[in-house]
Design an enzyme around this catalytic site. Sequence first.
Site, PDB file in Angstrom:
ATOM      1  N   ASP A  15       0.878  -1.157   0.000  1.00  0.00           N
ATOM      2  CA  ASP A  15       0.000   0.000   0.000  1.00  0.00           C
ATOM      3  C   ASP A  15       0.932   1.229   0.000  1.00  0.00           C
ATOM      4  O   ASP A  15       2.106   1.103   0.367  1.00  0.00           O
ATOM      5  CB  ASP A  15      -0.872  -0.043   1.259  1.00  0.00           C
ATOM      6  N   LEU A  16       0.426   2.368  -0.409  1.00  0.00           N
ATOM      7  CA  LEU A  16       1.297   3.552  -0.502  1.00  0.00           C
ATOM      8  C   LEU A  16       1.153   4.477   0.712  1.00  0.00           C
ATOM      9  O   LEU A  16       2.051   4.571   1.554  1.00  0.00           O
ATOM     10  CB  LEU A  16       0.973   4.314  -1.798  1.00  0.00           C
ATOM     11  N   ASP A  17      -0.029   5.135   0.796  1.00  0.00           N
ATOM     12  CA  ASP A  17      -0.249   6.127   1.854  1.00  0.00           C
ATOM     13  C   ASP A  17      -0.237   5.436   3.227  1.00  0.00           C
ATOM     14  O   ASP A  17      -1.041   4.551   3.485  1.00  0.00           O
ATOM     15  CB  ASP A  17      -1.610   6.807   1.658  1.00  0.00           C
ATOM     16  N   THR A  23       1.661  10.566   3.715  1.00  0.00           N
ATOM     17  CA  THR A  23       0.805  11.526   3.005  1.00  0.00           C
ATOM     18  C   THR A  23      -0.508  11.777   3.742  1.00  0.00           C
ATOM     19  O   THR A  23      -1.270  12.660   3.356  1.00  0.00           O
ATOM     20  CB  THR A  23       0.453  11.004   1.597  1.00  0.00           C
ATOM     21  N   LYS A  51      -8.825   6.381   6.066  1.00  0.00           N
ATOM     22  CA  LYS A  51      -7.601   5.685   5.628  1.00  0.00           C
ATOM     23  C   LYS A  51      -7.928   4.455   4.794  1.00  0.00           C
ATOM     24  O   LYS A  51      -8.748   3.630   5.196  1.00  0.00           O
ATOM     25  CB  LYS A  51      -6.736   5.319   6.835  1.00  0.00           C
ATOM     26  N   GLY A  52      -7.299   4.360   3.639  1.00  0.00           N
ATOM     27  CA  GLY A  52      -7.483   3.198   2.769  1.00  0.00           C
ATOM     28  C   GLY A  52      -8.732   3.252   1.919  1.00  0.00           C
ATOM     29  O   GLY A  52      -8.960   2.396   1.076  1.00  0.00           O
ATOM     30  N   ARG A  55     -11.468   8.032  -2.816  1.00  0.00           N
ATOM     31  CA  ARG A  55     -11.742   9.469  -2.706  1.00  0.00           C
ATOM     32  C   ARG A  55     -13.228   9.757  -2.513  1.00  0.00           C
ATOM     33  O   ARG A  55     -13.634  10.520  -1.640  1.00  0.00           O
ATOM     34  CB  ARG A  55     -11.222  10.184  -3.949  1.00  0.00           C
ATOM     35  N   SER A 120      -2.316   0.381  -4.444  1.00  0.00           N
ATOM     36  CA  SER A 120      -2.841   1.564  -3.745  1.00  0.00           C
ATOM     37  C   SER A 120      -4.173   2.023  -4.319  1.00  0.00           C
ATOM     38  O   SER A 120      -4.411   1.896  -5.520  1.00  0.00           O
ATOM     39  CB  SER A 120      -1.827   2.709  -3.887  1.00  0.00           C
ATOM     40  N   ALA A 121      -5.010   2.590  -3.456  1.00  0.00           N
ATOM     41  CA  ALA A 121      -6.300   3.138  -3.897  1.00  0.00           C
ATOM     42  C   ALA A 121      -6.133   4.510  -4.537  1.00  0.00           C
ATOM     43  O   ALA A 121      -7.057   5.044  -5.148  1.00  0.00           O
ATOM     44  CB  ALA A 121      -7.227   3.269  -2.686  1.00  0.00           C
ATOM     45  N   SER A 122      -4.936   5.086  -4.407  1.00  0.00           N
ATOM     46  CA  SER A 122      -4.768   6.485  -4.818  1.00  0.00           C
ATOM     47  C   SER A 122      -4.586   6.659  -6.322  1.00  0.00           C
ATOM     48  O   SER A 122      -3.792   5.977  -6.951  1.00  0.00           O
ATOM     49  CB  SER A 122      -3.564   7.096  -4.109  1.00  0.00           C
ATOM     50  N   ASN A 124      -3.392   9.393  -7.305  1.00  0.00           N
ATOM     51  CA  ASN A 124      -2.211  10.258  -7.355  1.00  0.00           C
ATOM     52  C   ASN A 124      -0.919   9.472  -7.186  1.00  0.00           C
ATOM     53  O   ASN A 124       0.162  10.079  -7.076  1.00  0.00           O
ATOM     54  CB  ASN A 124      -2.294  11.317  -6.241  1.00  0.00           C
ATOM     55  N   LYS A 151     -10.846  -1.305  -1.964  1.00  0.00           N
ATOM     56  CA  LYS A 151     -10.629  -2.153  -0.791  1.00  0.00           C
ATOM     57  C   LYS A 151     -11.830  -1.952   0.135  1.00  0.00           C
ATOM     58  O   LYS A 151     -12.306  -0.826   0.223  1.00  0.00           O
ATOM     59  CB  LYS A 151      -9.344  -1.730  -0.053  1.00  0.00           C
ATOM     60  N   GLU A 175       0.130  -3.235   4.738  1.00  0.00           N
ATOM     61  CA  GLU A 175      -1.046  -2.354   4.848  1.00  0.00           C
ATOM     62  C   GLU A 175      -1.105  -1.598   6.166  1.00  0.00           C
ATOM     63  O   GLU A 175      -0.624  -2.087   7.186  1.00  0.00           O
ATOM     64  CB  GLU A 175      -2.321  -3.206   4.751  1.00  0.00           C
ATOM     65  N   ASP A 176      -1.732  -0.427   6.139  1.00  0.00           N
ATOM     66  CA  ASP A 176      -1.942   0.329   7.385  1.00  0.00           C
ATOM     67  C   ASP A 176      -3.423   0.607   7.613  1.00  0.00           C
ATOM     68  O   ASP A 176      -3.762   1.420   8.467  1.00  0.00           O
ATOM     69  CB  ASP A 176      -1.192   1.668   7.342  1.00  0.00           C
TER      70      ASP A 176
HETATM   71  C1  BG6 Z   1      -5.584   5.785  -0.022  1.00  0.00           C
HETATM   72  C2  BG6 Z   1      -5.648   6.700   1.174  1.00  0.00           C
HETATM   73  O1  BG6 Z   1      -4.286   5.290  -0.171  1.00  0.00           O
HETATM   74  O2  BG6 Z   1      -5.934   6.504  -1.209  1.00  0.00           O
HETATM   75  C3  BG6 Z   1      -7.021   7.344   1.275  1.00  0.00           C
HETATM   76  O3  BG6 Z   1      -5.389   5.959   2.365  1.00  0.00           O
HETATM   77  C4  BG6 Z   1      -7.341   8.055  -0.030  1.00  0.00           C
HETATM   78  O4  BG6 Z   1      -7.023   8.239   2.366  1.00  0.00           O
HETATM   79  C5  BG6 Z   1      -7.242   7.071  -1.199  1.00  0.00           C
HETATM   80  O5  BG6 Z   1      -8.668   8.593   0.012  1.00  0.00           O
HETATM   81  C6  BG6 Z   1      -7.518   7.716  -2.556  1.00  0.00           C
HETATM   82  O6  BG6 Z   1      -6.494   8.650  -2.840  1.00  0.00           O
HETATM   83  P1  BG6 Z   1      -6.542   9.757  -3.970  1.00  0.00           P
HETATM   84  O7  BG6 Z   1      -5.126  10.280  -3.974  1.00  0.00           O
HETATM   85  O8  BG6 Z   1      -6.884   9.067  -5.259  1.00  0.00           O
HETATM   86  O9  BG6 Z   1      -7.561  10.760  -3.597  1.00  0.00           O
HETATM   87 MG    MG Z   2      -2.744   3.204   3.507  1.00  0.00          MG
END
Ligand code: BG6
Ligand code: MG
Length: 214
Positions: A15-17, A23, A51-52, A55, A120-122, A124, A151, A175-176
């Site tokens: 996982d990233l964040d 972040t 967390k996790g 968006r 990662s779910a992000s 970004n 997730k 994972e966190d």
């Molecule tokens: C997860 C974070 O890694 O990514 C969440 O833990 C975040 O807090 C999710 O909402 C989505 O991220 P992003 O950068 O696409 O808004």
């Molecule tokens: Mg995380």
Amino acid sequence: MKFLEGGPVRGAIFDLDGVLVDTAKYHYLAWRRLARELGFDFSERENERLKGVSRMRSLEILLETGHYTMSDGDKAEAAAKKNAWYVEYLHALDESALLPGSREFLERSRDGGIKTALGSASKNAPLILERLGIAGLFNAVIDGNAVSRAKPDPEVFLKGAEALGLAPVVCVVFEDALAGIEAAHAGGMRVIAVGKEELLPGADRYIASLKDLL
Ligand code: BG6
Ligand code: MG
């Protein structure tokens, strides 16, 4: 490298964040700014629930906390606004935001013949990996742009294992977040939690940071 019971580990999915990079504070600042603009406050404790989480789901939880309702169109606009602020905060991000042991553990895994993937779910994630200078340390990157189910659905980790050419049973997830631990187990993978057992029950092992495994 031996850091987990229960058979060989050939792939590590991160996982990233909150696992590789700190972040969470930027996500929090941007969500709190949105909450304040809407006329309510948003505490750090409430922020734990985001967390996790994707968006859009994060926005829904935020609105729930503030007893605030909005149309789907307004939700899309609010999420975009939060993201623009978040990306602005990310400009301050550099290698110093890497959590202890991240780079070294990624390097050591690869030197030890373990394949590495991001899960990662992000959306970004590519920007963040670039700013941290660790994009080259992954054999595969699966992020919020590549999955349709968030997730605790295992999609992100299953796609990670597949991209590495490995069966889930030889992969370990780092994972966190609770949703991430559930997702990894649902995908048939072992999980190492970065954090405390009281907050993150159900993982196969607990560490404070990747530094513990060096
Ligand atoms: C997860 C974070 O890694 O990514 C969440 O833990 C975040 O807090 C999710 O909402 C989505 O991220 P992003 O950068 O696409 O808004
Ligand atoms: Mg995380």
